[in-house]
Write an enzyme that holds these catalytic residues in place. Structure first.
Site, PDB file in Angstrom:
ATOM      1  N   GLY A  21       0.768  -1.248   0.000  1.00 27.30           N
ATOM      2  CA  GLY A  21       0.000   0.000   0.000  1.00 27.30           C
ATOM      3  C   GLY A  21       0.792   1.288   0.000  1.00 27.30           C
ATOM      4  O   GLY A  21       0.297   2.314   0.460  1.00 27.30           O
ATOM      5  N   SER A  22       2.000   1.298  -0.530  1.00 26.80           N
ATOM      6  CA  SER A  22       2.755   2.560  -0.557  1.00 26.80           C
ATOM      7  C   SER A  22       2.107   3.552  -1.510  1.00 26.80           C
ATOM      8  O   SER A  22       2.115   4.761  -1.254  1.00 26.80           O
ATOM      9  CB  SER A  22       4.212   2.305  -0.949  1.00 26.80           C
ATOM     10  N   ASN A  23       1.498   3.076  -2.608  1.00 29.09           N
ATOM     11  CA  ASN A  23       0.768   3.989  -3.492  1.00 29.09           C
ATOM     12  C   ASN A  23      -0.471   4.537  -2.783  1.00 29.09           C
ATOM     13  O   ASN A  23      -0.805   5.711  -2.921  1.00 29.09           O
ATOM     14  CB  ASN A  23       0.363   3.272  -4.783  1.00 29.09           C
ATOM     15  N   LYS A  95      -5.838  -8.428  -9.030  1.00 32.62           N
ATOM     16  CA  LYS A  95      -6.920  -9.222  -9.628  1.00 32.62           C
ATOM     17  C   LYS A  95      -7.505  -8.487 -10.840  1.00 32.62           C
ATOM     18  O   LYS A  95      -7.505  -7.264 -10.902  1.00 32.62           O
ATOM     19  CB  LYS A  95      -8.040  -9.433  -8.583  1.00 32.62           C
ATOM     20  N   LEU A  96      -8.039  -9.252 -11.814  1.00 32.62           N
ATOM     21  CA  LEU A  96      -8.730  -8.638 -12.952  1.00 32.62           C
ATOM     22  C   LEU A  96     -10.063  -8.086 -12.455  1.00 32.62           C
ATOM     23  O   LEU A  96     -10.788  -8.763 -11.730  1.00 32.62           O
ATOM     24  CB  LEU A  96      -8.980  -9.692 -14.038  1.00 32.62           C
ATOM     25  N   ASN A 111      -5.734   2.722 -13.067  1.00 31.26           N
ATOM     26  CA  ASN A 111      -4.727   1.778 -12.568  1.00 31.26           C
ATOM     27  C   ASN A 111      -3.341   2.367 -12.766  1.00 31.26           C
ATOM     28  O   ASN A 111      -3.113   3.107 -13.732  1.00 31.26           O
ATOM     29  CB  ASN A 111      -4.824   0.452 -13.338  1.00 31.26           C
ATOM     30  N   HIS A 113       0.655   1.252 -13.357  1.00 25.16           N
ATOM     31  CA  HIS A 113       1.494   0.116 -13.763  1.00 25.16           C
ATOM     32  C   HIS A 113       2.949   0.574 -13.815  1.00 25.16           C
ATOM     33  O   HIS A 113       3.247   1.594 -14.453  1.00 25.16           O
ATOM     34  CB  HIS A 113       1.064  -0.401 -15.139  1.00 25.16           C
ATOM     35  N   ASP A 154      -3.997  -4.084 -17.931  1.00 25.87           N
ATOM     36  CA  ASP A 154      -3.016  -3.111 -18.442  1.00 25.87           C
ATOM     37  C   ASP A 154      -3.254  -2.649 -19.870  1.00 25.87           C
ATOM     38  O   ASP A 154      -2.310  -2.271 -20.571  1.00 25.87           O
ATOM     39  CB  ASP A 154      -1.588  -3.699 -18.354  1.00 25.87           C
ATOM     40  N   GLU A 183       5.814   6.465  -9.261  1.00 24.74           N
ATOM     41  CA  GLU A 183       4.392   6.094  -9.119  1.00 24.74           C
ATOM     42  C   GLU A 183       3.726   6.971  -8.065  1.00 24.74           C
ATOM     43  O   GLU A 183       2.597   7.435  -8.245  1.00 24.74           O
ATOM     44  CB  GLU A 183       4.271   4.624  -8.694  1.00 24.74           C
TER      45      GLU A 183
HETATM   46  C1  GRF Z   1       3.964  -1.069  -7.258  1.00 25.13           C
HETATM   47  O1  GRF Z   1       5.017  -1.021  -8.163  1.00 25.13           O
HETATM   48  C2  GRF Z   1       2.688  -1.234  -8.023  1.00 25.13           C
HETATM   49  O2  GRF Z   1       2.645  -0.553  -9.253  1.00 25.13           O
HETATM   50  C3  GRF Z   1       2.702  -2.694  -8.230  1.00 25.13           C
HETATM   51  O3  GRF Z   1       3.072  -3.238  -6.971  1.00 25.13           O
HETATM   52  C4  GRF Z   1       4.033  -2.336  -6.412  1.00 25.13           C
HETATM   53  C5  GRF Z   1       3.758  -2.130  -4.925  1.00 25.13           C
HETATM   54  O4  GRF Z   1       2.711  -1.321  -4.761  1.00 25.13           O
HETATM   55  N1  GRF Z   1       1.486  -3.244  -8.689  1.00 25.13           N
HETATM   56  P1  GRF Z   1       2.190  -0.800  -3.308  1.00 25.13           P
HETATM   57  O5  GRF Z   1       3.376  -0.450  -2.446  1.00 25.13           O
HETATM   58  O6  GRF Z   1       1.398  -1.917  -2.727  1.00 25.13           O
HETATM   59  O7  GRF Z   1       1.389   0.405  -3.626  1.00 25.13           O
END
Ligand code: GRF
Length: 223
Positions: A21-23, A95-96, A111, A113, A154, A183
């Site tokens: 979950g860093s994003n 997941k799709l 999304n 990527h 994607d 990101e």
């Molecule tokens: C990120 O590069 C994201 O694009 C990919 O998984 C990585 C970790 O994401 N799908 P996060 O830290 O869980 O947001």
């Protein structure tokens, strides 16, 4: 964007995440600060009840849920409707997304990527596998793509991309960290642009509008 509450209230943003979950954290910070008038993160769900993203959401006082049937449109839509979702963000979600959800949220589901699509994308291309493939192919430029989501992994219309250099001596960890920093900057900007209506998905299936990059973004991508 017309929100589920009053026309001028901030858009209610729901986030789906499978991992740490860093994003999501970058989104929470962005909408708690500069973009608070445009949107607010109101719900976070995961297909994994042990996902770190759920802990981050709880720590920020955001409602959470677990997707027991992530491929079932009705089950996912009922969670999102309960949360009165205006904009849906996939942030490290693996997941799709079922077709019924894609249809219901057309032009309101994004999304991120960690590569420059259409390269290094598609089924099975996620996490470290992407950066391994980038290094294996010897490309000197990779990056980030934020796109609207369609029925395929994607493949939806691209909202924005930003290049990240592949540097001599890079390994998967170094490259993934550099891309992840990009990101964390690009995804919140794109979500805010869709939430404010500055960027829309037209009936023609093309992306219309403009994304304002802050002046400091350019220097961000240096070493
Ligand atoms: C990120 O590069 C994201 O694009 C990919 O998984 C990585 C970790 O994401 N799908 P996060 O830290 O869980 O947001």
């Amino acid at each position: 964007m017309t929100t589920s509450t009053t026309p001028h209230s901030p858009a209610r943003i729901s986030v789906l995440a499978s991992g740490g979950g860093s994003n999501l954290h970058a989104l929470i910070d962005h909408f708690a600060g500069a973009a608070a008038s445009v949107g607010v993160i109101t719900f976070v769900a995961s297909d994994s009840e042990s996902a770190g993203a759920l802990d981050r959401a709880r720590a920020a006082g955001i409602a959470t849920g677990v997707l027991d049937a992530p491929l079932d449109s009705d089950a996912v839509l009922s969670l999102l409707d309960t949360a009165k979702t205006d904009v849906l963000v996939l942030a490290g979600y693996l997941k799709l997304v079922p077709a019924g959800v894609v249809l219901a949220f057309r032009g309101r589901i994004l999304n991120v990527h960690p590569a420059l699509l259409p390269s290094f994308g598609g089924p099975g291309m996620y996490g470290r596998r992407i950066h391994e493939a980038v290094l294996a192919h010897g490309v000197t430029l990779t990056g980030v793509t934020v796109h609207f989501v369609d029925e395929h992994f994607d493949r939806g219309p691209i909202i924005a991309q930003w290049p990240v250099p592949v540097l001599p001596g890079d390994d998967v960890a170094l490259l993934a960290a550099r891309v992840l920093r990009a990101e964390h900057r690009l995804l919140p900007l794109c979500v805010a642009a869709v939430a404010s209506g500055a960027i829309v998905l037209g009936e023609d299936g093309r992306v219309h509008g403009h994304l304002d990059f802050p002046a400091d973004v350019a220097q961000f991508f240096s070493r």
